[in-house]
Write an enzyme that holds these catalytic residues in place. Structure first.
Site, PDB file in Angstrom:
ATOM      1  N   CYS B 209     -54.140  99.078  88.388  1.00 55.59           N
ATOM      2  CA  CYS B 209     -53.651  98.329  87.434  1.00 55.59           C
ATOM      3  C   CYS B 209     -53.328  98.815  86.034  1.00 55.59           C
ATOM      4  O   CYS B 209     -52.452  98.076  85.273  1.00 55.59           O
ATOM      5  CB  CYS B 209     -54.666  97.075  87.451  1.00 55.59           C
ATOM      6  SG  CYS B 209     -55.124  96.254  88.953  1.00 55.59           S
ATOM      7  N   HIS B 337     -55.547  93.111  78.429  1.00 60.43           N
ATOM      8  CA  HIS B 337     -55.392  93.293  79.946  1.00 60.43           C
ATOM      9  C   HIS B 337     -55.956  91.897  80.491  1.00 60.43           C
ATOM     10  O   HIS B 337     -55.176  91.284  81.294  1.00 60.43           O
ATOM     11  CB  HIS B 337     -56.435  94.311  80.323  1.00 60.43           C
ATOM     12  CG  HIS B 337     -56.311  94.461  81.788  1.00 60.43           C
ATOM     13  ND1 HIS B 337     -55.230  95.050  82.233  1.00 60.43           N
ATOM     14  CD2 HIS B 337     -57.122  94.786  82.690  1.00 60.43           C
ATOM     15  CE1 HIS B 337     -55.377  95.166  83.648  1.00 60.43           C
ATOM     16  NE2 HIS B 337     -56.742  95.083  83.795  1.00 60.43           N
ATOM     17  N   HIS B 370     -52.346  88.166  87.788  1.00 62.42           N
ATOM     18  CA  HIS B 370     -52.469  89.504  87.560  1.00 62.42           C
ATOM     19  C   HIS B 370     -51.557  90.355  88.555  1.00 62.42           C
ATOM     20  O   HIS B 370     -51.661  90.354  89.830  1.00 62.42           O
ATOM     21  CB  HIS B 370     -53.804  90.021  87.868  1.00 62.42           C
ATOM     22  CG  HIS B 370     -54.293  91.203  87.417  1.00 62.42           C
ATOM     23  ND1 HIS B 370     -53.195  92.268  87.041  1.00 62.42           N
ATOM     24  CD2 HIS B 370     -55.310  92.007  87.451  1.00 62.42           C
ATOM     25  CE1 HIS B 370     -53.818  93.469  86.759  1.00 62.42           C
ATOM     26  NE2 HIS B 370     -55.155  93.464  86.975  1.00 62.42           N
TER      27      HIS B 370
END
Lengths: 268, 443
Positions: B209, B337, B370
């Protein structure tokens, strides 16, 4: 504009079928009677890993970490950055996950999934080496050695510090063998560092140029099945020079119209 | 800032040798035989405060669950709207009971050459905000071999690999899906080069990620070294069963829409998207916003859990601040994040409260989901839009924020002028990146 990038190779490592390290490879090279071992590497030691991590981690991670540890040797790896490159990733793990998803998606193993990230080896290496340095994980196709070397050389230039480059791919599994064939396990690692004048050992000098790369094979023709069988084995001619072979010039593709021109020599 | 850059450079170019401080240091250590000592490396890493020149982000756009292109994203950010929907992505069996950030299928067109969901997302992104035309112009201005590609992705075309495995023929791939680019991570980059005409170096960064945030760092280094004159940085990941069921197996998926930094949060909502940025040297795009720095680090802690005190993330922040030679308070927005996992948000909240107190912050994952390997680039684009439009985005989905970060966490969109911003991306493997971005007039 043409930039020349320089680096010394101050450490190297290798894991291949039947050959556990660079010393074993050097012995093999010296003995023309020996045939090339093929298939899987039996059991990479990866002794730097914590036993609990080592137990959970797949063979692909062991292979990459074992070669990384060889290249770093006794040096403190705690602030050495790294570029890991694998063309195809952990093919047996991918095959297993895809098989489960097709049959019973709810049964995907969390451990397999956690290890499916392409930077699994980089993550495990950072733990094993207690290194907080930046680590990258690249996939640049079958000819990934060019982009991976370029990325590592740029890091050496930008940081003026050593940089570990690990190339590894494992033998294929299941239906993936149809399209991403990889017939042997192979991993190689090079510890690159800024050049110091007068320092003996292998050195690289690289430039990016327009054009099409030509094919480069290892000097020892017996190595051809590895060279064509595993993308990471593109590093073999460099390892030959690390072990004393004569200087050579290589061209490796970086994209459809550019190539990395590399001069590698061993300075006595 | 200009002053501090000059001072710092002077410090590191020593004795008229033309060497940098680091080179001089290596030479000295070579002489006294301590070249391989750990203290040397550590000192070098700490002292390498060589600020690098910012690069221009000459064009940028994205597609996500919020829509296609900059205007759609700006409207959603201003409204504090979520693009999440009840999971209706179920190619094999009943849908997992969760919420997803899905790009509207009606906007996706078949991709020429190799039609995959990921390539459809990339084509849709290229068609937004004149990006394709700007890229074509860069290719003709610079020459195709002087344009590089750095693509960040975590799953590439695995959505199509999954289709193939659902209809294996006696253990072999179906003929119509026997294209290698479906099965290896660099496949989308190869396809994108062929589709756009990029002939320079092509890289796929796949660090879970953080991938497409780290892609900005490599892109900047290619410009700095003179390897390329323009770099297409792309982040892309599509919905797929691997990540939905994989995160589900790790018990990291919330059954409800994700709630970043909420005390009741129970995991993430998976999203998809593609984000594009064209990096140039500043002289080639002087009015464009800037990438000031890309700080990177490793947790060295755990494969799938963040360091509990955000140690690695703090190092990424420190690296970014060192690289741009700016103090933390020079930034007036942080795109977090903020995945809404219990562990990530706890560690990140503690880190932000400690290292970046008082700076407005939000996670946009409650709006987009996400998007994994695309998240770094997508959130860089959202952050650039926040700077450009003067709106600090909300943390959509957060009702009761973690006390540690409550004072600075934005729960509603805030219209106000922003000059510089940070964007965090953390990935499995303990891979961390922190982008520092600025308006052209604040660089």
């Amino acid at each position: 504009m043409s930039t020349t990038l320089h680096a010394a190779i101050i450490g190297w490592g290798l894991c291949a079928p039947g050959l556990d390290d660079a010393a074993a490879f050097a012995d093999w090279l010296r003995d023309p009677a020996r045939a090339l071992p093929l298939g899987r590497h039996a059991n990479a030691a990866a002794a730097r890993m914590a036993p609990s991590e080592r137990r959970r981690a797949p063979h692909a991670v062991h292979l990459a970490l074992e070669t990384a540890a060889q290249a770093v040797g006794a040096r403190d790896a705690a602030s050495i950055g790294a570029v890991f490159c694998s063309a195809f990733g952990d093919l047996p793990n991918t095959d297993a996950i895809l098989g489960t998803l097709a049959q019973a998606p709810e049964q995907v193993s969390p451990t397999r999934f956690a290890h499916s990230v392409h930077n699994a080896a980089a993550g495990h290496w950072s733990m094993a080496a207690a290194s907080h340095a930046a680590m990258s994980a690249l996939a640049c196709g079958r000819e990934g050695i060019g982009p991976a070397l370029l990325a590592a050389l740029l890091e050496v230039q930008a940081s003026a510090a050593p940089q570990l480059l690990v190339l590894s791919d494992v033998a294929d599994a299941g239906a993936l063998a149809d399209v991403v064939p990889c017939s042997v396990d192979f991993a190689a690692a090079l510890l690159l560092a800024p050049v110091v004048d007068g320092q003996p050992g292998p050195r690289l000098q690289a430039q990016v140029e327009d054009g099409q790369a030509s094919a480069d094979a290892p000097r020892d023709a017996r190595l051809q099945p590895w060279y064509t069988g595993n993308p990471a084995a593109r590093a073999l001619p460099l390892l030959e020079i690390c072990l004393g072979a004569a200087a050579r010039r290589f061209t490796w593709p970086l994209g459809s119209g550019t190539l990395l021109t590399l001069h590698c020599e061993y300075r006595p | 800032m200009a002053t501090s850059v000059r001072r710092s450079r002077a410090r590191w170019t020593l004795r008229g040798t033309g060497w940098t401080g680091a080179e001089q240091c290596i030479h000295d250590r070579q002489q006294d035989g301590s070249f391989q000592g750990s203290l040397y490396f550590r000192a070098l890493a700490d002292d390498l405060a060589v600020p690098s020149t910012p690069v221009a982000i000459a064009a940028y756009t994205a597609v996500s669950a919020l829509g296609a292109g900059r205007a759609a994203h700006v409207a959603a950010l201003r409204a504090g709207r979520s693009g999440l929907r009840r999971n209706d992505y179920a190619p094999n069996g009943p849908p997992l009971p969760c919420w997803i950030g899905r790009v509207d299928d009606r906007s996706l067109r078949p991709a020429p050459g190799l039609d995959t969901r990921l390539h459809r997302l990339l084509i849709l992104a290229l068609a937004q905000d004149g990006f394709s035309a700007l890229l074509t112009r860069a290719l003709s201005d610079c020459g195709a071999t002087r344009v590089a590609l750095v693509l960040g992705t975590s799953t590439a075309n695995i959505e199509t690999s999954e289709q193939a495995y659902r209809r294996l023929d006696h253990g072999h791939l179906p003929r119509d899906l026997a294209d290698a680019r479906v099965y290896h991570l660099h496949g989308p980059a190869e396809w994108l080069c062929a589709h756009t005409g990029i002939a320079g170096p092509a890289f796929t960064v796949s660090t879970a990620c953080s991938a497409s945030a780290k892609a900005f760092g490599l892109g900047a280094r290619l410009l700095h070294a003179g390897i390329a004159d323009a770099v297409l940085v792309a982040g892309a990941d599509s919905l797929c069963s691997s990540t939905l069921y994989g995160f589900n197996a790790l018990q990291l998926v919330d059954a409800a829409p994700c709630r970043p930094f909420d005390v009741q949060r129970a995991g993430l909502s998976i999203g998809e998207g593609a984000a594009l940025a064209l990096l140039r040297r500043i002289a080639d795009a002087p009015a464009a916003p800037r990438l000031l720095a890309c700080g990177e680090s490793s947790d060295a802690h755990h494969l799938s859990a963040p360091h509990p005190e955000g140690l690695g993330a703090t190092r990424a922040l420190q690296a970014a601040l060192r690289e741009c030679a700016l103090p933390a308070h020079a930034f007036d927005y942080i795109n977090l994040h903020g995945t809404a996992s219990r562990q990530n948000d706890a560690a990140e909240a503690a880190l932000v409260a400690q290292a970046l107190p008082g700076i407005s912050a939000s996670s946009t994952k409650g709006a987009t989901g996400h998007t994994l390997g695309a998240a770094g680039a997508l959130e860089a684009v959202l952050t650039l839009l926040a700077l450009h439009e003067g709106v600090a985005p909300a943390t959509v989905g957060c009702a009761s924020p973690e006390p540690a970060i409550a004072a600075q966490l934005l729960r509603t969109p805030q219209p106000r002028a922003l000059r510089r911003a940070l964007s965090f991306s953390f990935g499995f493997g303990g891979s961390n990146a922190c982008l520092a971005l600025a308006r052209a007039d604040a660089a």
